[in-house]
Design a protein around this motif. Sequence first.
Motif, short mmCIF file in Angstrom:
data_model
loop_
_atom_site.label_atom_id
_atom_site.label_comp_id
_atom_site.label_asym_id
_atom_site.label_seq_id
_atom_site.Cartn_x
_atom_site.Cartn_y
_atom_site.Cartn_z
N GLY A 64 0.79 -1.23 0.00
CA GLY A 64 0.00 0.00 0.00
C GLY A 64 0.82 1.27 0.00
O GLY A 64 0.25 2.36 -0.01
N SER A 65 2.14 1.17 -0.01
CA SER A 65 2.98 2.37 0.01
C SER A 65 3.28 2.85 -1.40
O SER A 65 3.45 2.06 -2.32
CB SER A 65 4.32 2.08 0.70
OG SER A 65 4.13 1.85 2.07
N ALA A 66 3.35 4.14 -1.53
CA ALA A 66 3.85 4.79 -2.74
C ALA A 66 4.82 5.87 -2.26
O ALA A 66 4.76 6.28 -1.10
CB ALA A 66 2.71 5.39 -3.55
N PHE A 67 5.70 6.31 -3.13
CA PHE A 67 6.74 7.26 -2.71
C PHE A 67 6.86 8.40 -3.69
O PHE A 67 6.61 8.25 -4.88
CB PHE A 67 8.08 6.53 -2.60
CG PHE A 67 8.05 5.39 -1.64
CD1 PHE A 67 8.28 5.60 -0.29
CD2 PHE A 67 7.75 4.11 -2.08
CE1 PHE A 67 8.21 4.56 0.60
CE2 PHE A 67 7.68 3.05 -1.19
CZ PHE A 67 7.92 3.27 0.16
N SER A 68 7.28 9.53 -3.18
CA SER A 68 7.66 10.65 -4.04
C SER A 68 9.04 11.12 -3.60
O SER A 68 9.40 11.02 -2.43
CB SER A 68 6.63 11.79 -3.97
OG SER A 68 6.61 12.35 -2.69
N ILE A 69 9.78 11.57 -4.58
CA ILE A 69 11.11 12.14 -4.33
C ILE A 69 11.12 13.53 -4.94
O ILE A 69 10.74 13.71 -6.10
CB ILE A 69 12.23 11.27 -4.95
CG1 ILE A 69 12.24 9.88 -4.31
CG2 ILE A 69 13.59 11.96 -4.81
CD1 ILE A 69 13.19 8.90 -4.99
N GLN A 70 11.55 14.50 -4.15
CA GLN A 70 11.70 15.86 -4.65
C GLN A 70 13.17 16.23 -4.65
O GLN A 70 13.85 16.05 -3.64
CB GLN A 70 10.96 16.85 -3.75
CG GLN A 70 9.47 16.69 -3.68
CD GLN A 70 8.89 17.71 -2.72
OE1 GLN A 70 8.93 18.91 -2.99
NE2 GLN A 70 8.38 17.24 -1.60
N GLN A 71 13.65 16.73 -5.76
CA GLN A 71 14.99 17.32 -5.81
C GLN A 71 14.81 18.77 -5.36
O GLN A 71 13.97 19.49 -5.92
CB GLN A 71 15.53 17.25 -7.23
CG GLN A 71 16.93 17.77 -7.38
CD GLN A 71 17.37 17.74 -8.83
OE1 GLN A 71 16.62 18.12 -9.73
NE2 GLN A 71 18.59 17.27 -9.07
N VAL A 72 15.54 19.17 -4.33
CA VAL A 72 15.31 20.49 -3.72
C VAL A 72 16.63 21.24 -3.55
O VAL A 72 17.69 20.64 -3.41
CB VAL A 72 14.61 20.35 -2.35
CG1 VAL A 72 13.24 19.72 -2.49
CG2 VAL A 72 15.45 19.56 -1.37
#
Length: 197
Positions: A64-72
């Motif tokens: 049930g997990s999903a992920f997001s990655i932000q380059q900051v």
Amino acid sequence: MQQLSYTNFEGEHLSRIVPAYFYITTRERNAWWGTTSKQYRGPTSLTCTLAAAKKVAEGWRAQGSAFSIQQVPGLHVMSEWTDVALVEFHTNDSYSTWDQTHADEIKAGMPLRDVVDALGPMGHWRGTAPSPHSFVSGVLDGEDVAEPLGPRATFHAWSSYSFGGKYLLGWTEQAGRHKAPGVRRIAKLAAPETTGD
């Protein structure tokens, strides 16, 4: 990256600040009725490379997990012995509302603890300070290398998708929302003053 601890800074002073790319990994869990909730995982959600951010996501996987990655954009804060990553990522132009009238508190030679405090949620901000949840920090490990921002820095974001539990996550890339002027300004304010001879 290790958790930030003020005991690491005893007797250390700011050498310089460099604007750099960092990556924030966020876990999103399916909640009731098809909604999702986002969870930040403290300093381990802050990495110096996309590959390391993807590795964090793989380590957090659960059904049930999903992920997001932000380059900051962030601040690579350096002292005699310690390299610190400071990121304020809820605003699009990170550190843009930091009050530059307090620039004397982030000059080279200042105690590292004071510099980190000045650039944190209890620091000096014009108007309302960003949320304390907007700040993520860590001490770089020996193998961590923060990539300095280029002259025309652009940022990206990634969303995960699953092929099933036996396979690595797939990633969809999109344009990121962040801008770099705020962190560039902080680095300039912190730079040692040069004198003409």
